[in-house]
Design a protein around this motif. Sequence first.
Motif, PDB file in Angstrom:
ATOM      1  N   VAL A   1      -6.544   3.764  -0.334  1.00  0.00           N
ATOM      2  CA  VAL A   1      -5.777   3.227  -1.457  1.00  0.00           C
ATOM      3  C   VAL A   1      -6.703   2.448  -2.382  1.00  0.00           C
ATOM      4  N   GLY A   2      -6.155   1.937  -3.466  1.00  0.00           N
ATOM      5  CA  GLY A   2      -6.918   1.114  -4.392  1.00  0.00           C
ATOM      6  C   GLY A   2      -7.318  -0.199  -3.752  1.00  0.00           C
ATOM      7  N   ASP A   3      -8.383  -0.796  -4.257  1.00  0.00           N
ATOM      8  CA  ASP A   3      -8.880  -2.048  -3.693  1.00  0.00           C
ATOM      9  C   ASP A   3      -7.855  -3.176  -3.777  1.00  0.00           C
ATOM     10  N   ASP A   4      -6.999  -3.149  -4.797  1.00  0.00           N
ATOM     11  CA  ASP A   4      -6.000  -4.207  -4.972  1.00  0.00           C
ATOM     12  C   ASP A   4      -4.838  -4.092  -3.999  1.00  0.00           C
ATOM     13  N   GLU A   5      -4.692  -2.961  -3.341  1.00  0.00           N
ATOM     14  CA  GLU A   5      -3.565  -2.764  -2.432  1.00  0.00           C
ATOM     15  C   GLU A   5      -4.010  -2.563  -0.986  1.00  0.00           C
ATOM     16  N   ALA A   6      -5.286  -2.819  -0.701  1.00  0.00           N
ATOM     17  CA  ALA A   6      -5.827  -2.652   0.645  1.00  0.00           C
ATOM     18  C   ALA A   6      -5.222  -3.680   1.601  1.00  0.00           C
ATOM     19  N   ASP A   7      -4.945  -3.228   2.821  1.00  0.00           N
ATOM     20  CA  ASP A   7      -4.442  -4.096   3.880  1.00  0.00           C
ATOM     21  C   ASP A   7      -4.906  -3.484   5.199  1.00  0.00           C
ATOM     22  N   ALA A   8      -6.034  -3.953   5.703  1.00  0.00           N
ATOM     23  CA  ALA A   8      -6.641  -3.359   6.894  1.00  0.00           C
ATOM     24  C   ALA A   8      -5.704  -3.401   8.099  1.00  0.00           C
ATOM     25  N   GLY A   9      -4.887  -4.433   8.192  1.00  0.00           N
ATOM     26  CA  GLY A   9      -3.939  -4.542   9.306  1.00  0.00           C
ATOM     27  C   GLY A   9      -2.911  -3.423   9.310  1.00  0.00           C
ATOM     28  N   GLN A  10      -2.635  -2.868   8.148  1.00  0.00           N
ATOM     29  CA  GLN A  10      -1.679  -1.767   8.017  1.00  0.00           C
ATOM     30  C   GLN A  10      -2.384  -0.415   7.924  1.00  0.00           C
ATOM     31  N   GLY A  11      -3.708  -0.404   8.064  1.00  0.00           N
ATOM     32  CA  GLY A  11      -4.466   0.845   7.980  1.00  0.00           C
ATOM     33  C   GLY A  11      -4.705   1.319   6.559  1.00  0.00           C
ATOM     34  N   ARG A  12      -4.497   0.454   5.582  1.00  0.00           N
ATOM     35  CA  ARG A  12      -4.701   0.789   4.167  1.00  0.00           C
ATOM     36  C   ARG A  12      -6.050   0.226   3.755  1.00  0.00           C
ATOM     37  N   VAL A  13      -7.023   1.123   3.529  1.00  0.00           N
ATOM     38  CA  VAL A  13      -8.392   0.706   3.263  1.00  0.00           C
ATOM     39  C   VAL A  13      -8.734   0.979   1.802  1.00  0.00           C
ATOM     40  N   GLY A  14      -9.392   0.016   1.161  1.00  0.00           N
ATOM     41  CA  GLY A  14      -9.742   0.100  -0.249  1.00  0.00           C
ATOM     42  C   GLY A  14     -10.742   1.206  -0.547  1.00  0.00           C
ATOM     43  N   TRP A  15     -10.605   1.810  -1.714  1.00  0.00           N
ATOM     44  CA  TRP A  15     -11.400   2.947  -2.157  1.00  0.00           C
ATOM     45  C   TRP A  15     -12.899   2.656  -2.165  1.00  0.00           C
ATOM     46  N   ASN A  16     -13.306   1.422  -2.354  1.00  0.00           N
ATOM     47  CA  ASN A  16     -14.727   1.087  -2.419  1.00  0.00           C
ATOM     48  C   ASN A  16     -15.272   0.467  -1.136  1.00  0.00           C
ATOM     49  N   ALA A  17     -14.495   0.497  -0.063  1.00  0.00           N
ATOM     50  CA  ALA A  17     -14.969  -0.005   1.229  1.00  0.00           C
ATOM     51  C   ALA A  17     -16.065   0.929   1.763  1.00  0.00           C
TER      52      ALA A  17
END
Length: 160
Positions: free
Chosen positions: A108-124
């Motif tokens: 997902v986008g960096d502004d909506e990243a949440d590692a606890g939910q498995g949502r990782v930012g595009w620039n990670a």
Amino acid sequence: MDRPNYITPAGYAALRQEYEALFAVERPKLVDTIAWAAGNGDRSENGDYIYGRKRLREIDRRLGWLSKRMKAAKVIDPARQEDRSKVWFGATVTIADEDDNERVLTLVGDDEADAGQGRVGWNAPLVRALRGAAVGDLRRVTLPAGEREYEVTAITYPDP
């Protein structure tokens, strides 16, 4: 900004909702409180006035940041991804490490990243290593804990 701010439609809506809540609800209430507190006389020992001004600065800073992020946003709907055989923005990817531990990540986008939910930012770093990978590809990534190798075992996208 030197790179685009990719974001999903849901992520953009969340930014917009936060902006509108701060601008239309919280900020006007705070301005009223500050005006009331200022009318009470000595402002140097007036907690409502001092805290209100501090909170107003925080809100204005957040509104400015949200405004910049929304202006720079490039909304991409993952359901409309043309090449579903590779890892691109919005993909949900299952990866396995050398010890066969599986993880499921949604890019997902960096502004909506949440590692606890498995949502990782595009620039990670992990996502940068996975970009363009197909099922079966091995990708090596350097993480703070050291270098790891991951195999892409599944790629899915939301239905259009």
